[in-house]
Design a protein around this motif. Structure first.
Motif, mmCIF file in Angstrom:
data_model
loop_
_atom_site.group_PDB
_atom_site.id
_atom_site.type_symbol
_atom_site.label_atom_id
_atom_site.label_comp_id
_atom_site.label_asym_id
_atom_site.label_seq_id
_atom_site.Cartn_x
_atom_site.Cartn_y
_atom_site.Cartn_z
ATOM 1 N N ARG A 1 46.345 -47.383 -53.722
ATOM 2 C CA ARG A 1 46.233 -48.020 -55.030
ATOM 3 C C ARG A 1 47.135 -49.260 -55.075
ATOM 4 O O ARG A 1 48.240 -49.251 -54.526
ATOM 5 C CB ARG A 1 46.618 -47.050 -56.147
ATOM 6 N N SER B 1 41.769 -49.508 -56.529
ATOM 7 C CA SER B 1 41.825 -48.345 -55.639
ATOM 8 C C SER B 1 40.921 -48.618 -54.447
ATOM 9 O O SER B 1 39.771 -49.035 -54.613
ATOM 10 C CB SER B 1 41.360 -47.075 -56.358
ATOM 11 N N SER C 1 37.445 -49.589 -56.126
ATOM 12 C CA SER C 1 37.295 -49.276 -57.540
ATOM 13 C C SER C 1 38.293 -50.129 -58.306
ATOM 14 O O SER C 1 39.495 -50.115 -57.990
ATOM 15 C CB SER C 1 37.553 -47.789 -57.782
ATOM 16 N N ARG D 1 39.718 -51.787 -62.209
ATOM 17 C CA ARG D 1 39.726 -51.652 -63.667
ATOM 18 C C ARG D 1 40.929 -52.380 -64.234
ATOM 19 O O ARG D 1 41.885 -52.686 -63.516
ATOM 20 C CB ARG D 1 39.760 -50.185 -64.091
ATOM 21 N N LEU E 1 43.868 -51.967 -67.110
ATOM 22 C CA LEU E 1 44.534 -50.978 -67.953
ATOM 23 C C LEU E 1 45.302 -51.711 -69.044
ATOM 24 O O LEU E 1 46.351 -52.302 -68.768
ATOM 25 C CB LEU E 1 45.475 -50.106 -67.117
ATOM 26 N N TYR F 1 52.151 -43.128 -67.214
ATOM 27 C CA TYR F 1 50.772 -42.660 -67.113
ATOM 28 C C TYR F 1 50.629 -41.731 -65.915
ATOM 29 O O TYR F 1 51.443 -41.744 -64.994
ATOM 30 C CB TYR F 1 49.816 -43.840 -66.911
ATOM 31 N N GLU F 2 49.523 -40.969 -65.928
ATOM 32 C CA GLU F 2 49.110 -40.303 -64.699
ATOM 33 C C GLU F 2 48.845 -41.367 -63.643
ATOM 34 O O GLU F 2 48.615 -42.533 -63.964
ATOM 35 C CB GLU F 2 47.868 -39.457 -64.936
ATOM 36 N N ASP G 1 46.468 -42.419 -61.849
ATOM 37 C CA ASP G 1 45.272 -43.253 -61.905
ATOM 38 C C ASP G 1 45.153 -44.032 -63.212
ATOM 39 O O ASP G 1 44.165 -44.735 -63.434
ATOM 40 C CB ASP G 1 44.013 -42.411 -61.684
ATOM 41 N N GLY G 2 46.158 -43.913 -64.093
ATOM 42 C CA GLY G 2 46.129 -44.628 -65.359
ATOM 43 C C GLY G 2 45.224 -44.006 -66.399
ATOM 44 O O GLY G 2 44.979 -44.605 -67.451
ATOM 45 N N SER G 3 44.724 -42.800 -66.154
ATOM 46 C CA SER G 3 43.738 -42.186 -67.040
ATOM 47 C C SER G 3 44.343 -41.635 -68.330
ATOM 48 O O SER G 3 43.651 -41.543 -69.352
ATOM 49 C CB SER G 3 43.006 -41.060 -66.307
ATOM 50 N N ALA G 4 45.604 -41.249 -68.322
ATOM 51 C CA ALA G 4 46.200 -40.616 -69.498
ATOM 52 C C ALA G 4 47.644 -41.066 -69.666
ATOM 53 O O ALA G 4 48.407 -41.112 -68.696
ATOM 54 C CB ALA G 4 46.132 -39.094 -69.378
#
Length: 289
Positions: A41, A54, A62, A64, A66, A105-106, A108-111
């Motif tokens: 990452r 990623s 992948s 994105r 954030l 964050y987690e 992967d930035g998800s949460a």
């Protein structure tokens, strides 16, 4: 010098989904860890958002963006000042700093796991408020620097969001610029965390249930923009283009490199060999040992 440079090999270029702000230390890399052994990452800050990339062998890219998600930020989100992954034995968190606070964050930035606001910090009049300088330390701690000098130590549980501010380290009289943890095997008494500030001062800490200040390099009047720590040796890059190597246990200067005419804007260190790579308008490589 040529032998050190020849050990690096250029790989395929990977485009980030957005541009990067002109901040030092503005690239963070999370190297592959089991079970995702082929997943790497990358991230870079630009304004109020973080570009995330990623890359996995055989699976492509992948990408994105954030955006900073801060409680009570209103219509104008705060500008990010830095981002870094913090690998701990039990988990990996992605930490973002800004002019308003610290976000965790987690990986992967998800949460969003935890938010810490900076409003409670005592700040001199007319001085900007922000956090900057991020590093994982010991078994469960994440350390983050602030614009007024203190380093905040957060105790991170193996899972969940019950992160707690456990200690505030006082050693800097200027804004913290960078923090780095030991990447090799620290000699006895050498410490395993180093922090730097805008005045050029360095502090070496010993982590544990209570962090202790072991040595301090006095301010030199020139910003220390980036630091790395390997087997008891501190590598530091400065705004005047100098790279200096210090003995972590005593703060004694061991070597000084005057090879750059421009600001040292980043340092990276190979944990297996102690080779230091830096950005200063051009790239060069030097052995920390």
């Amino acid at each position: 010098m040529a032998a050190a440079v020849s050990e690096y090999r250029r790989e395929q270029s990977l485009p980030l989904p957005g541009s990067s702000a002109a901040l030092y230390n503005n690239l963070s890399v999370l190297r592959a860890r089991p079970p995702a052994a082929q997943l790497h990452r990358f991230s870079a800050v630009h304004g109020p958002s973080l570009s995330l990339l990623s890359a996995a062998a055989g699976l492509g890219l992948s990408q994105r963006q954030l955006p900073a998600r801060e409680p009570g930020s209103g219509p104008s989100p705060a500008l990010l000042t830095q981002a870094a992954w913090c690998p701990l034995p039990s988990r990996v968190l992605l930490v973002l700093t800004s002019h308003r606070g610290i976000q965790m964050y987690e990986a992967d930035g998800s949460a969003l796991v935890y938010w810490h606001g900076l409003e409670a910090l005592e700040q001199p009049p007319a001085q900007a408020l922000f956090a900057r300088g991020i590093a994982a330390a010991g078994e469960r701690f994440i350390c983050v620097g602030t614009s007024s000098g203190p380093v905040l130590v957060f105790d991170v549980p193996p899972k969940g969001s019950n992160v707690a501010l456990s200690q505030v380290l006082q050693g800097h009289g200027a804004a913290v610029t960078d923090i780095a943890a030991e990447q090799g095997q620290a000699p006895d008494g050498a410490g395993d965390l180093v922090s730097a500030d805008d005045a050029g001062a360095l502090c070496v800490w010993s982590s544990g249930e209570e962090f202790r200040l072991l040595s301090r390099v006095p301010a030199c009047g020139c910003t220390c923009s980036s630091v790395a720590l390997w087997q008891g040796t501190v590598a530091a890059g400065f705004g005047n283009g100098q790279i200096r190597l210090y003995e972590a246990a005593s703060g004694r200067l061991r070597a000084q490199v005057n090879a750059h005419a421009r600001w040292i804007n980043a340092l990276d260190l190979a944990p297996d060999t102690g080779k230091v790579r830096m950005g200063a308008g051009v790239l060069a490589s030097h052995p920390a040992s």
